[in-house]
Design a protein around this motif. Structure first.
Motif: not given
Lengths: 296, 151
Positions: B42, B45-46, B49, B53, B92, B136, B139-140, B143-144, B147, B149-151
């Motif tokens: 994370g 990735v931050a 990003a 940006k 998880a 990246t 990630c989704r 996690h989809e 993982r 739902p609560q991240n």
């Protein structure tokens, strides 16, 4: 005495039957108008239709083929999303516009049966009729699928649809959840998106014993209907993110710490990412304005 | 001249994920190890990003370091879910263990994509954007399925 009781039972049954009659919106109530297809496309994304009606995990163009098949596991059994492509027999191509408006705003089918509220019409009921009509026009532009809809797998007594009529008396209303008269325009736009097509409350609000939303804890978090864990409390009582953080999350799935949305929320982000930035910003503004629900 | 500032910024971003020494996970605490591995991802990735940006300048060595950090976390990740290690407070989902083949396929893709990004040595913003996007996307995708739902 028994005759009086029998007569009372018949009277109550008749009253229950009458009260649970599925409602209908007639075509005469829908004046002629030119639909706004761009608005319909926007509502398709805000409403998340593809998430339940396209094939599971569909991406890109496949999200426009509404062939059905997504399974929603719940304490009442497993619901299967139907084919709502414009196919004349396998889908809803044979429906009238009034049939669709009735389904969305009243949760009733063209042949007069109640839909299960797994189809979140209790939220869609808050949508404007013009928006539902625009969405109908947009749905008719999508490709046809001949895939037959599968039946839901619901154990007794949940297979009896008429009982939903009683549920609707308690929980189906077009009234907004919150009174935000006088709020800025972006908050009110966010209210419409969240309380209506976004149907966020269906997962993020806890339910009472009749299976309806406990509106006193609106968006205050709930047990995960599909398994372990919880769906988060997204009111200011728990969510400390800025409006910009919320809007970015809805676009990218990344939290301020760059954790990535998990489970069903990943699918929600797929839809939210397609909305104009102002809609995500409006949703964020609304979430900053809702009453704080204290974490349990 | 600007390099020290850039590296200081990168260090700060990574420090956001750092764990105080007395709370560091230990071998044998699989859940704590993998949670920290993901926090390190994370932080990287931050930073990536922020670079995309325009909030942080692009510098090839910094980009390489953050991609290597992501790859590093990916390499060990699949080994951190032994049988019985998904407790009630784990983020998880149970299918990490019940769909072992699917989970390992997802981790292998994450390893491969991050390794490819490191090997590509992106030298400019456009190349970095392409590599970072490919990494990246994992990630989704993971996690989809695996993982809560609560991240």
């Amino acid at each position: 005495m028994w005759k009086s009781l029998a007569a009372l039972a018949v009277l109550l049954a008749g009253a229950a039957w009458y009260l649970t009659e599925p409602a209908r919106i007639e075509a005469a109530a829908l004046p002629p108008r030119t639909p706004d297809l761009a608005n319909g496309a926007r509502l398709f994304d805000a409403g998340g239709c593809a998430s339940c009606h396209a094939a599971p995990r569909a991406e890109g163009e496949a999200r426009r083929l509404l062939e059905g098949g997504v399974r929603l596991v719940s304490p009442f059994g497993t619901f299967v999303g139907p084919n709502i492509s414009p196919h004349p027999t396998a889908g809803i191509g044979g429906w009238s516009e009034a049939d669709f408006v009735t389904a969305m705003l009243k949760g009733s089918s063209p042949d007069g049966r109640h839909y299960y509220p797994a189809f979140p019409y209790a939220s869609y009921a808050r949508m404007r009729t013009e928006d539902v009509r625009d969405l109908w026009a947009f749905l008719r532009t999508l490709p046809e699928s001949a895939r037959p809809s599968e039946p839901h797998a619901l154990p007794f007594p949940f297979g009896i649809r008429r009982g939903i009529g009683l549920w609707k008396l308690l929980h189906l209303s077009p009234a907004p959840v919150l009174d935000l008269a006088g709020a800025p325009e972006d908050v009110r736009r966010g209210q419409y998106l969240v309380e209506g097509p976004g149907h966020c409350g269906e997962c993020h609000t806890p339910r009472d014993r009749t299976g309806g939303l406990d509106l006193a804890r609106w968006l205050g978090g709930a047990p995960n209907p599909e398994g372990r864990g919880t769906i988060p409390n997204i009111t200011p009582g728990r969510l400390a993110w800025s409006a910009a953080d919320i809007a970015y999350y809805l676009e990218s799935g990344f939290t301020p710490d760059f954790d990535s949305a998990g489970g069903t929320m990943a699918e929600v982000v797929r839809n939210m990412a397609r909305l104009p930035a102002e809609d995500r910003a409006a949703i964020a503004a609304y979430l900053k304005a809702v009453p704080a629900v204290a974490p349990r | 001249m600007r390099l020290p500032a850039i590296l200081a910024g990168a260090a700060l971003a990574l420090a956001g994920a750092a764990v105080p020494a007395q709370q560091a996970p230990t071998v044998g605490d699989a859940q704590a190890l993998r949670t920290q591995a993901m926090k390190n991802v994370g932080a990287s990735v931050a930073l990536g990003a922020a670079i995309l940006k325009g909030e942080a300048p692009f510098e090839p060595r910094v980009a390489q370091a953050l991609l290597a950090t992501i790859n590093s976390s990916a390499l060990g990740f699949g080994l951190m879910f032994p049988e019985g290690s998904i407790g009630p407070d784990s983020k998880a989902k149970d299918n990490v263990l019940t769909d072992r083949a699917g989970f390992e396929a997802a981790v292998n893709k994450f390893i491969a994509d991050s390794a490819a990004a490191v090997a590509a040595k992106p030298a400019d913003m456009a190349a970095f954007q392409a590599q970072f996007g490919a990494v990246t996307a994992n990630c989704r995708a993971c996690h989809e399925v695996f993982r809560q739902p609560q991240n």
